[in-house]
Design a protein around this motif. Structure first.
Motif, PDB file in Angstrom:
ATOM      1  N   ARG A   1      -3.449 -37.330 -17.423  1.00 43.81           N
ATOM      2  CA  ARG A   1      -2.867 -38.540 -18.019  1.00 43.81           C
ATOM      3  C   ARG A   1      -2.906 -38.481 -19.535  1.00 43.81           C
ATOM      4  O   ARG A   1      -2.060 -39.074 -20.207  1.00 43.81           O
ATOM      5  N   MET A   2      -3.874 -37.771 -20.089  1.00 42.37           N
ATOM      6  CA  MET A   2      -3.964 -37.637 -21.539  1.00 42.37           C
ATOM      7  C   MET A   2      -2.670 -37.042 -22.107  1.00 42.37           C
ATOM      8  O   MET A   2      -2.244 -37.395 -23.207  1.00 42.37           O
ATOM      9  N   ALA A   3      -2.027 -36.176 -21.349  1.00 44.72           N
ATOM     10  CA  ALA A   3      -0.787 -35.527 -21.812  1.00 44.72           C
ATOM     11  C   ALA A   3       0.341 -36.527 -22.044  1.00 44.72           C
ATOM     12  O   ALA A   3       1.302 -36.221 -22.757  1.00 44.72           O
ATOM     13  N   THR A   4       0.250 -37.722 -21.477  1.00 48.23           N
ATOM     14  CA  THR A   4       1.308 -38.718 -21.651  1.00 48.23           C
ATOM     15  C   THR A   4       1.150 -39.504 -22.955  1.00 48.23           C
ATOM     16  O   THR A   4       2.014 -40.304 -23.291  1.00 48.23           O
ATOM     17  N   TYR A   5       0.062 -39.279 -23.662  1.00 44.69           N
ATOM     18  CA  TYR A   5      -0.193 -39.965 -24.924  1.00 44.69           C
ATOM     19  C   TYR A   5       0.167 -39.052 -26.091  1.00 44.69           C
ATOM     20  O   TYR A   5       0.241 -37.827 -25.935  1.00 44.69           O
ATOM     21  N   PRO A   6       0.359 -39.626 -27.284  1.00 43.94           N
ATOM     22  CA  PRO A   6       0.691 -38.810 -28.455  1.00 43.94           C
ATOM     23  C   PRO A   6      -0.369 -37.737 -28.719  1.00 43.94           C
ATOM     24  O   PRO A   6      -1.558 -37.942 -28.434  1.00 43.94           O
ATOM     25  N   GLN A   7       0.052 -36.635 -29.268  1.00 43.51           N
ATOM     26  CA  GLN A   7      -0.851 -35.509 -29.566  1.00 43.51           C
ATOM     27  C   GLN A   7      -2.049 -35.955 -30.407  1.00 43.51           C
ATOM     28  O   GLN A   7      -3.151 -35.432 -30.246  1.00 43.51           O
ATOM     29  N   SER A   8      -1.860 -36.912 -31.278  1.00 39.66           N
ATOM     30  CA  SER A   8      -2.944 -37.389 -32.146  1.00 39.66           C
ATOM     31  C   SER A   8      -4.089 -38.032 -31.360  1.00 39.66           C
ATOM     32  O   SER A   8      -5.189 -38.188 -31.880  1.00 39.66           O
ATOM     33  N   MET A   9      -3.831 -38.396 -30.114  1.00 41.55           N
ATOM     34  CA  MET A   9      -4.859 -39.020 -29.282  1.00 41.55           C
ATOM     35  C   MET A   9      -5.503 -38.033 -28.311  1.00 41.55           C
ATOM     36  O   MET A   9      -6.386 -38.402 -27.552  1.00 41.55           O
ATOM     37  N   HIS A  10      -5.089 -36.791 -28.337  1.00 40.07           N
ATOM     38  CA  HIS A  10      -5.638 -35.809 -27.407  1.00 40.07           C
ATOM     39  C   HIS A  10      -7.036 -35.392 -27.824  1.00 40.07           C
ATOM     40  O   HIS A  10      -7.340 -35.258 -29.001  1.00 40.07           O
ATOM     41  N   ILE A  11      -7.870 -35.188 -26.840  1.00 39.92           N
ATOM     42  CA  ILE A  11      -9.257 -34.765 -27.054  1.00 39.92           C
ATOM     43  C   ILE A  11      -9.357 -33.285 -26.753  1.00 39.92           C
ATOM     44  O   ILE A  11      -8.890 -32.819 -25.716  1.00 39.92           O
ATOM     45  N   ASN A  12      -9.974 -32.549 -27.665  1.00 38.80           N
ATOM     46  CA  ASN A  12     -10.188 -31.119 -27.446  1.00 38.80           C
ATOM     47  C   ASN A  12     -11.413 -30.956 -26.557  1.00 38.80           C
ATOM     48  O   ASN A  12     -12.542 -30.971 -27.022  1.00 38.80           O
ATOM     49  N   ARG A  13     -11.181 -30.807 -25.274  1.00 36.69           N
ATOM     50  CA  ARG A  13     -12.292 -30.728 -24.308  1.00 36.69           C
ATOM     51  C   ARG A  13     -13.086 -29.444 -24.414  1.00 36.69           C
ATOM     52  O   ARG A  13     -14.203 -29.365 -23.905  1.00 36.69           O
ATOM     53  N   SER A  14     -12.556 -28.435 -25.056  1.00 42.02           N
ATOM     54  CA  SER A  14     -13.302 -27.183 -25.183  1.00 42.02           C
ATOM     55  C   SER A  14     -14.444 -27.309 -26.193  1.00 42.02           C
ATOM     56  O   SER A  14     -15.328 -26.466 -26.241  1.00 42.02           O
ATOM     57  N   GLN A  15     -14.437 -28.378 -26.988  1.00 41.75           N
ATOM     58  CA  GLN A  15     -15.470 -28.569 -28.001  1.00 41.75           C
ATOM     59  C   GLN A  15     -16.456 -29.677 -27.654  1.00 41.75           C
ATOM     60  O   GLN A  15     -17.286 -30.045 -28.465  1.00 41.75           O
ATOM     61  N   ALA A  16     -16.342 -30.241 -26.458  1.00 36.85           N
ATOM     62  CA  ALA A  16     -17.237 -31.334 -26.071  1.00 36.85           C
ATOM     63  C   ALA A  16     -17.482 -31.312 -24.566  1.00 36.85           C
ATOM     64  O   ALA A  16     -16.690 -30.751 -23.809  1.00 36.85           O
ATOM     65  N   THR A  17     -18.583 -31.917 -24.168  1.00 35.22           N
ATOM     66  CA  THR A  17     -18.865 -32.076 -22.742  1.00 35.22           C
ATOM     67  C   THR A  17     -18.857 -33.572 -22.421  1.00 35.22           C
ATOM     68  O   THR A  17     -19.270 -34.393 -23.236  1.00 35.22           O
ATOM     69  N   PHE A  18     -18.383 -33.884 -21.237  1.00 35.76           N
ATOM     70  CA  PHE A  18     -18.284 -35.270 -20.799  1.00 35.76           C
ATOM     71  C   PHE A  18     -19.033 -35.436 -19.482  1.00 35.76           C
ATOM     72  O   PHE A  18     -18.870 -34.628 -18.572  1.00 35.76           O
ATOM     73  N   THR A  19     -19.830 -36.491 -19.404  1.00 32.30           N
ATOM     74  CA  THR A  19     -20.492 -36.870 -18.171  1.00 32.30           C
ATOM     75  C   THR A  19     -20.088 -38.313 -17.892  1.00 32.30           C
ATOM     76  O   THR A  19     -20.310 -39.191 -18.729  1.00 32.30           O
ATOM     77  N   PHE A  20     -19.484 -38.533 -16.752  1.00 33.20           N
ATOM     78  CA  PHE A  20     -19.034 -39.869 -16.369  1.00 33.20           C
ATOM     79  C   PHE A  20     -19.990 -40.426 -15.323  1.00 33.20           C
ATOM     80  O   PHE A  20     -20.264 -39.767 -14.319  1.00 33.20           O
ATOM     81  N   LEU A  21     -20.489 -41.650 -15.566  1.00 27.41           N
ATOM     82  CA  LEU A  21     -21.471 -42.266 -14.684  1.00 27.41           C
ATOM     83  C   LEU A  21     -21.077 -43.704 -14.366  1.00 27.41           C
ATOM     84  O   LEU A  21     -20.281 -44.313 -15.075  1.00 27.41           O
TER      85      LEU A  21
END
Length: 90
Positions: A34-54
Motif C-alpha cells: 500500500r505504501m507504493a500508492t503514496y507519493p515517493q516522498s512518503m516512502h520508508i526505506n525499510r532496508s535501513q530500519a526494523t519494524f515490530t508491530f504489536l
C-alpha cells in the motif's frame, strides 16, 4: 492510518520502530504494498530500519490465539513491561 504512518516516518532517522496498534494483525497485511500508492516522498526505506508491530495488552485478549502469540508485548525484547495503551489514555 496509512497516510498518518507513512507521512510521520518518511523523514525520520530512527532505525528501530515498535508500533502499537489495536488491529496491527490486520493493518500490517499488505502495508508495504500500500505504501507504493503514496507519493515517493512518503516512502520508508525499510532496508535501513526494523519494524515490530504489536497489539496493546488490553486489546490482545479479543484476538485469536495466533495473534496473541505473534503480537504480544510480553514476548518482545527491549519493550519491558510496556502495555502499549498510553496513546489511548489521553
Amino acid at each position: 492510518m496509512d497516510y498518518l504512518f507513512f507521512s510521520t516516518l518518511a523523514h525520520n532517522p530512527v532505525r528501530q520502530y515498535v508500533v502499537s496498534y489495536d488491529i496491527a494483525c490486520q493493518w500490517t497485511q499488505n502495508l508495504w504494498q500500500r505504501m507504493a500508492t503514496y507519493p515517493q516522498s512518503m516512502h520508508i526505506n525499510r532496508s535501513q530500519a526494523t519494524f515490530t508491530f504489536l497489539i496493546p495488552k488490553f486489546h490482545l485478549p479479543a484476538h485469536r490465539p495466533a495473534c496473541q502469540a505473534n503480537y504480544s508485548f510480553n514476548f518482545v525484547r527491549c519493550v519491558g513491561r510496556t502495555d502499549g495503551e498510553a496513546p489511548e489514555r489521553g
